[in-house]
Design a protein around this motif. Sequence first.
Motif, short mmCIF file in Angstrom:
data_model
loop_
_atom_site.label_atom_id
_atom_site.label_comp_id
_atom_site.label_asym_id
_atom_site.label_seq_id
_atom_site.Cartn_x
_atom_site.Cartn_y
_atom_site.Cartn_z
N SER A 10 41.75 112.65 52.59
CA SER A 10 43.26 112.41 51.79
C SER A 10 43.26 111.10 52.28
O SER A 10 44.22 110.20 51.71
CB SER A 10 44.53 112.72 53.43
OG SER A 10 43.73 112.72 54.50
N GLY A 11 42.49 109.76 52.53
CA GLY A 11 42.97 108.68 52.67
C GLY A 11 43.56 108.13 54.08
O GLY A 11 43.78 106.87 54.14
N LYS A 12 42.57 109.00 55.41
CA LYS A 12 43.32 108.56 56.26
C LYS A 12 42.42 106.89 56.66
O LYS A 12 43.73 106.20 57.52
CB LYS A 12 43.11 109.34 57.31
CG LYS A 12 43.90 110.80 57.80
CD LYS A 12 43.37 111.67 58.90
CE LYS A 12 41.84 112.01 58.66
NZ LYS A 12 40.77 112.48 58.05
N THR A 13 41.63 107.17 56.29
CA THR A 13 41.33 106.21 57.29
C THR A 13 42.42 104.31 56.47
O THR A 13 41.97 103.21 56.78
CB THR A 13 39.73 105.71 57.08
OG1 THR A 13 38.60 106.64 58.05
CG2 THR A 13 39.03 104.49 57.52
N THR A 14 41.95 104.78 55.12
CA THR A 14 41.98 103.27 54.24
C THR A 14 43.91 103.35 54.80
O THR A 14 44.23 101.85 54.80
CB THR A 14 42.80 104.03 52.89
OG1 THR A 14 41.01 104.44 52.49
CG2 THR A 14 42.94 102.89 51.63
N VAL A 15 44.49 103.87 54.79
CA VAL A 15 45.92 104.22 55.61
C VAL A 15 46.12 103.35 56.59
O VAL A 15 46.62 102.22 57.31
CB VAL A 15 46.54 104.72 55.71
CG1 VAL A 15 47.98 105.23 56.45
CG2 VAL A 15 46.89 106.53 54.18
N CYS A 16 44.79 103.79 57.83
CA CYS A 16 44.68 103.27 59.38
C CYS A 16 44.83 101.56 58.55
O CYS A 16 44.95 100.81 59.74
CB CYS A 16 43.74 103.74 60.38
SG CYS A 16 44.73 105.44 60.63
N LYS A 17 43.46 101.86 57.77
CA LYS A 17 43.60 99.85 57.83
C LYS A 17 44.46 99.04 57.30
O LYS A 17 44.17 98.50 57.90
CB LYS A 17 42.10 99.98 56.72
CG LYS A 17 40.86 100.51 57.26
CD LYS A 17 40.60 99.90 58.65
CE LYS A 17 38.87 100.54 59.02
NZ LYS A 17 38.48 100.02 60.34
N ILE A 18 45.49 99.80 56.71
CA ILE A 18 46.43 98.50 56.41
C ILE A 18 47.85 99.09 56.91
O ILE A 18 47.94 97.77 57.43
CB ILE A 18 47.23 99.83 55.14
CG1 ILE A 18 46.47 99.59 53.99
CG2 ILE A 18 48.40 98.88 54.65
CD1 ILE A 18 47.03 100.55 52.44
N PHE A 19 47.89 99.56 57.96
CA PHE A 19 48.48 99.48 59.52
C PHE A 19 47.86 98.92 60.43
O PHE A 19 49.15 97.12 60.66
CB PHE A 19 48.86 101.03 60.30
CG PHE A 19 49.81 101.98 59.59
CD1 PHE A 19 51.47 101.12 60.00
CD2 PHE A 19 49.43 103.25 59.44
CE1 PHE A 19 51.69 102.69 59.61
CE2 PHE A 19 51.16 104.06 59.33
CZ PHE A 19 51.54 103.64 59.31
#
Length: 205
Positions: free
Chosen positions: A13-22
Amino acid sequence: MTWLIGITGGIGSGKTTVCKIFESLNIPVYYADAKAKYLMNHNPALKTRIKEILGKGAYHRNGRLNRPFVAQKIFNNKNLLKAINQAVHPAVHQDSAIWVQGLKDVPYALYEAALLVENGSYKSFNKLIVVAAPEEMRIKRVMKRDKVSKEQVSNRIKNQLPESDKIALADYIINNDETESVDILVKELHHKIISDIHDNISKPH
């Protein structure tokens, strides 16, 4: 008081990518699954317990976790898997509690884990974010990332709770389907969360 927000989503889903943006927005993220792997290699009490459950073969002579051995042992053995989870979960909980105590001057922080909904722990957070994406897109991402077949990814997805079940429990949803920039979506959600925190503070209790 700092809000602690759970963030989850299905494989690919892209959880890690989203977390890196946060994180780029100065929001701390606790990566529970990665920390669990770390603790299984570095926490002496946990390592002892895992050996008691699976045998000494669970670790190499150099003290590192023998992943193929562990995977083979718990594959299709729900009792062993449950026992391992019951050993690992308290260690992660204790570690994350120390991490939370160290948070300072941030409006909220994120706790990222794949099984927040499945294990019911999402209930302990102020809010829940679900990162969603179409199944075909998720399959392609994981095939590319892990160099595995479509069938292998599909089987992994079948073993997870349906995305719709997670979305039904979400307070916030990020649709990471590449129709919009995920950077923009995360930044918009960041401002929404800040607004919700301010609204909550100003409400009479």
